[in-house]
Enzyme design. Structure first.
Site, mmCIF file in Angstrom:
data_model
loop_
_atom_site.group_PDB
_atom_site.id
_atom_site.type_symbol
_atom_site.label_atom_id
_atom_site.label_comp_id
_atom_site.label_asym_id
_atom_site.label_seq_id
_atom_site.Cartn_x
_atom_site.Cartn_y
_atom_site.Cartn_z
ATOM 1 N N PRO A 16 0.912 -1.206 -0.112
ATOM 2 C CA PRO A 16 -0.022 -0.080 0.008
ATOM 3 C C PRO A 16 0.993 1.254 0.017
ATOM 4 O O PRO A 16 0.384 2.453 -0.260
ATOM 5 C CB PRO A 16 -0.743 -0.097 1.360
ATOM 6 C CG PRO A 16 -0.805 -1.413 1.315
ATOM 7 C CD PRO A 16 0.565 -1.873 1.391
ATOM 8 N N GLU B 286 3.580 -7.947 8.935
ATOM 9 C CA GLU B 286 3.472 -6.354 8.935
ATOM 10 C C GLU B 286 4.137 -5.806 7.747
ATOM 11 O O GLU B 286 4.097 -4.382 7.438
ATOM 12 C CB GLU B 286 4.037 -6.065 10.236
ATOM 13 C CG GLU B 286 3.163 -6.332 11.558
ATOM 14 C CD GLU B 286 1.471 -6.186 11.214
ATOM 15 O OE1 GLU B 286 0.654 -7.067 11.430
ATOM 16 O OE2 GLU B 286 1.290 -4.873 10.874
ATOM 17 N N ARG C 151 -1.973 -9.630 -20.573
ATOM 18 C CA ARG C 151 -3.093 -9.430 -21.685
ATOM 19 C C ARG C 151 -2.628 -8.475 -22.661
ATOM 20 O O ARG C 151 -3.042 -8.426 -23.789
ATOM 21 C CB ARG C 151 -4.422 -8.958 -21.129
ATOM 22 C CG ARG C 151 -4.551 -7.673 -20.393
ATOM 23 C CD ARG C 151 -5.805 -7.447 -19.602
ATOM 24 N NE ARG C 151 -6.747 -7.393 -20.467
ATOM 25 C CZ ARG C 151 -7.017 -6.267 -21.529
ATOM 26 N NH1 ARG C 151 -6.304 -5.243 -21.281
ATOM 27 N NH2 ARG C 151 -8.041 -6.613 -22.270
ATOM 28 N N ASP D 150 -10.452 -1.026 -23.722
ATOM 29 C CA ASP D 150 -10.506 -1.241 -22.399
ATOM 30 C C ASP D 150 -10.763 0.156 -21.796
ATOM 31 O O ASP D 150 -10.240 1.229 -22.157
ATOM 32 C CB ASP D 150 -9.208 -1.675 -22.064
ATOM 33 C CG ASP D 150 -9.125 -3.261 -22.194
ATOM 34 O OD1 ASP D 150 -10.174 -3.804 -22.424
ATOM 35 O OD2 ASP D 150 -7.912 -3.769 -22.109
#
Ligand SMILES: Nc1nonc1C(=O)NCC1CCCCC1
Length: 246
Positions: free
Chosen positions: A89, A116, A154, A169
């Protein structure tokens, strides 16, 4: 493209990539996936891969050396240059532009954390870039790595068949995708927009573009504001606003 994944659950990514477009990319030899488990590189009877955090606090932190040894083994498995990416993150947001950049590389080395996180000294010494798939916390980096593998696979030449590659897309041009419809024309849930049944490819293309613009403006003003609109786009939006005012 070769993708190496460092993970305590090395089969996780292979399983995710075993289906659909990614499975086909692997079958067609467009992409190869290789898992490396830091536990196989851990020393001692208990083959520790984590330990308690300095400074206290909950949870455990992944040790440097098992990860470093696994990274080294993965790099040595192929002579080509490799980019090492840590999924967390704390990383830069993964965008389609970044996916395109990664898809053009010969090798990727994806480092998946658990617990963690991993010792910061390893990130500083061994990671080329940190990427995030979104502002939330997963139980490990493996799902994020699977997202990268899917998005990159892809884009490999030959991964998509003609029908799929014709798909405009979302995010490819920076705008959200238009709505899609298929049979039946009439359903208790509603009918298919008439323009899509008109056979007029110009009108259909304009309607789809207008839908993409409006959806992006309404749902993702952050994305919408990033783009200078072309004259034709502005005209489509004006027409939409006029239709709304009727
Ligand atoms: N979000 C994310 N984007 O990329 N990865 C993400 C994540 O939530 N990863 C789990 C964390 C869990 C603690 C260790 C480090 C990875």
């Amino acid at each position: 493209m070769r993708v190496d994944v460092i993970s305590l659950f090395p089969d996780f990514i292979a399983q995710c990539a075993a289906f659909g477009v990614t499975g086909r990319a692997v079958e067609r030899g467009l992409m190869s996936l290789h898992g490396w488990n830091p536990r196989d590189h851990a020393q001692g009877n208990y083959r520790r891969v984590d330990d308690r955090p300095f400074g206290g606090g909950p949870g455990m932190v992944m040790l440097i050396d098992p990860l470093r040894s696994a990274l080294s083994a993965a790099r040595a498995a192929d002579p080509r240059p490799v980019r090492t990416i840590y999924l967390s993150p704390q990383g830069a947001p993964l965008t389609q532009a970044k996916v395109h950049e990664l898809a053009g590389r010969e090798r990727l080395l994806l480092l998946c954390g658990r617990y963690e996180g991993i010792d910061e000294r390893l990130i500083a010494a061994e990671v080329d870039e940190e990427l995030s798939i979104g502002d939330y916390v997963l139980s490990g980096g493996e799902l994020a790595a699977a997202v990268v593998v899917d998005a990159v696979a892809r884009l490999q030449e030959g991964a998509l068949n003609d029908a799929e590659s014709a798909v405009q897309d979302s995010f490819e041009d920076g705008f959200l995708d238009c709505p899609h419809y298929t049979r039946p024309v009439s359903h208790e849930l509603g009918s298919v927009p008439e323009v899509l049944m008109s056979g007029n490819h110009g009108d259909i293309a304009r309607w789809r573009r207008q839908q993409s613009l409006v959806r992006t403006m309404q749902r993702r003003p952050d994305l919408f504001d990033e783009h200078a609109l072309s004259k034709s786009d502005r005209k489509l939006l004006e027409q939409w606003r006029a239709d709304q005012a009727e």
